[in-house]
Design a protein around this motif. Structure first.
Motif, PDB file in Angstrom:
ATOM      1  N   ASP A   1     -10.461  28.271 106.265  1.00 56.24           N
ATOM      2  CA  ASP A   1      -9.226  27.498 106.443  1.00 56.24           C
ATOM      3  C   ASP A   1      -9.158  26.883 107.834  1.00 56.24           C
ATOM      4  O   ASP A   1      -8.778  25.715 107.995  1.00 56.24           O
ATOM      5  CB  ASP A   1      -8.001  28.381 106.200  1.00 56.24           C
ATOM      6  CG  ASP A   1      -7.872  28.829 104.756  1.00 56.24           C
ATOM      7  OD1 ASP A   1      -8.539  28.243 103.866  1.00 56.24           O
ATOM      8  OD2 ASP A   1      -7.113  29.789 104.513  1.00 56.24           O
ATOM      9  N   TYR A   2      -9.507  27.645 108.848  1.00 53.21           N
ATOM     10  CA  TYR A   2      -9.484  27.136 110.226  1.00 53.21           C
ATOM     11  C   TYR A   2     -10.455  25.966 110.386  1.00 53.21           C
ATOM     12  O   TYR A   2     -10.104  24.918 110.937  1.00 53.21           O
ATOM     13  CB  TYR A   2      -9.834  28.253 111.221  1.00 53.21           C
ATOM     14  CG  TYR A   2      -9.941  27.747 112.631  1.00 53.21           C
ATOM     15  CD1 TYR A   2      -8.800  27.570 113.411  1.00 53.21           C
ATOM     16  CD2 TYR A   2     -11.172  27.399 113.179  1.00 53.21           C
ATOM     17  CE1 TYR A   2      -8.890  27.060 114.699  1.00 53.21           C
ATOM     18  CE2 TYR A   2     -11.269  26.895 114.463  1.00 53.21           C
ATOM     19  CZ  TYR A   2     -10.124  26.733 115.215  1.00 53.21           C
ATOM     20  OH  TYR A   2     -10.221  26.225 116.493  1.00 53.21           O
TER      21      TYR A   2
ATOM     22  N   THR B   1     -11.762  24.041 108.061  1.00 53.66           N
ATOM     23  CA  THR B   1     -11.336  22.908 107.235  1.00 53.66           C
ATOM     24  C   THR B   1     -10.227  22.125 107.921  1.00 53.66           C
ATOM     25  O   THR B   1     -10.223  20.889 107.916  1.00 53.66           O
ATOM     26  CB  THR B   1     -10.877  23.405 105.847  1.00 53.66           C
ATOM     27  OG1 THR B   1     -11.964  24.091 105.219  1.00 53.66           O
ATOM     28  CG2 THR B   1     -10.416  22.258 104.971  1.00 53.66           C
ATOM     29  N   LYS B   2      -9.314  22.848 108.530  1.00 53.38           N
ATOM     30  CA  LYS B   2      -8.198  22.213 109.235  1.00 53.38           C
ATOM     31  C   LYS B   2      -8.693  21.304 110.370  1.00 53.38           C
ATOM     32  O   LYS B   2      -8.080  20.289 110.684  1.00 53.38           O
ATOM     33  CB  LYS B   2      -7.288  23.310 109.792  1.00 53.38           C
ATOM     34  CG  LYS B   2      -6.113  22.835 110.599  1.00 53.38           C
ATOM     35  CD  LYS B   2      -5.299  24.041 111.034  1.00 53.38           C
ATOM     36  CE  LYS B   2      -4.551  23.768 112.310  1.00 53.38           C
ATOM     37  NZ  LYS B   2      -3.882  24.959 112.820  1.00 53.38           N
ATOM     38  N   HIS B   3      -9.816  21.660 110.972  1.00 55.02           N
ATOM     39  CA  HIS B   3     -10.332  20.910 112.111  1.00 55.02           C
ATOM     40  C   HIS B   3     -11.527  20.021 111.753  1.00 55.02           C
ATOM     41  O   HIS B   3     -12.150  19.445 112.651  1.00 55.02           O
ATOM     42  CB  HIS B   3     -10.727  21.877 113.226  1.00 55.02           C
ATOM     43  CG  HIS B   3      -9.557  22.613 113.789  1.00 55.02           C
ATOM     44  ND1 HIS B   3      -8.643  22.020 114.628  1.00 55.02           N
ATOM     45  CD2 HIS B   3      -9.118  23.878 113.589  1.00 55.02           C
ATOM     46  CE1 HIS B   3      -7.700  22.902 114.932  1.00 55.02           C
ATOM     47  NE2 HIS B   3      -7.974  24.034 114.314  1.00 55.02           N
ATOM     48  N   SER B   4     -11.829  19.905 110.475  1.00 54.66           N
ATOM     49  CA  SER B   4     -12.986  19.111 110.078  1.00 54.66           C
ATOM     50  C   SER B   4     -12.632  17.632 109.990  1.00 54.66           C
ATOM     51  O   SER B   4     -11.468  17.251 109.993  1.00 54.66           O
ATOM     52  CB  SER B   4     -13.525  19.601 108.730  1.00 54.66           C
ATOM     53  OG  SER B   4     -12.610  19.297 107.696  1.00 54.66           O
ATOM     54  N   THR B   5     -13.648  16.827 109.905  1.00 54.71           N
ATOM     55  CA  THR B   5     -13.486  15.387 109.799  1.00 54.71           C
ATOM     56  C   THR B   5     -14.585  14.851 108.890  1.00 54.71           C
ATOM     57  O   THR B   5     -15.627  15.478 108.732  1.00 54.71           O
ATOM     58  CB  THR B   5     -13.549  14.710 111.183  1.00 54.71           C
ATOM     59  OG1 THR B   5     -13.440  13.310 111.006  1.00 54.71           O
ATOM     60  CG2 THR B   5     -14.825  15.024 111.914  1.00 54.71           C
TER      61      THR B   5
END
Length: 72
Positions: free
Chosen positions: A50-51, A53-57
């Motif tokens: 989750d962490y 994914t939240k910071h992915s691009t």
């Protein structure tokens, strides 16, 4: 191959006086324990996913890859 020395988290002064001056490999336990990704991983696999994914691009990235023989 010589095994690296392992130490617990150090103060900046201890690092400078005891580690840096020797210029030898050392494992510093606890050094990054407060990093958000490390805290998420400690909470479980899904928390880390989750962490990240939240910071992915979806942006493309450039990288270079080479065989170990280039020692780079």
């Amino acid at each position: 191959m010589t095994e690296s020395r392992t130490v617990e988290l150090l103060s900046a002064r201890q690092f400078h006086d005891e580690i840096r001056v020797k210029a030898e490999p050392v494992v510093i336990r606890g050094l990054v324990r407060d990093w958000p990704a490390v805290r998420a991983a400690a909470a479980g696999d899904q928390a880390l996913v989750d962490y990240l994914t939240k910071h992915s691009t979806a942006d493309n990235i450039m990288f270079n890859q080479g065989p170990p023989e280039i020692e780079g």
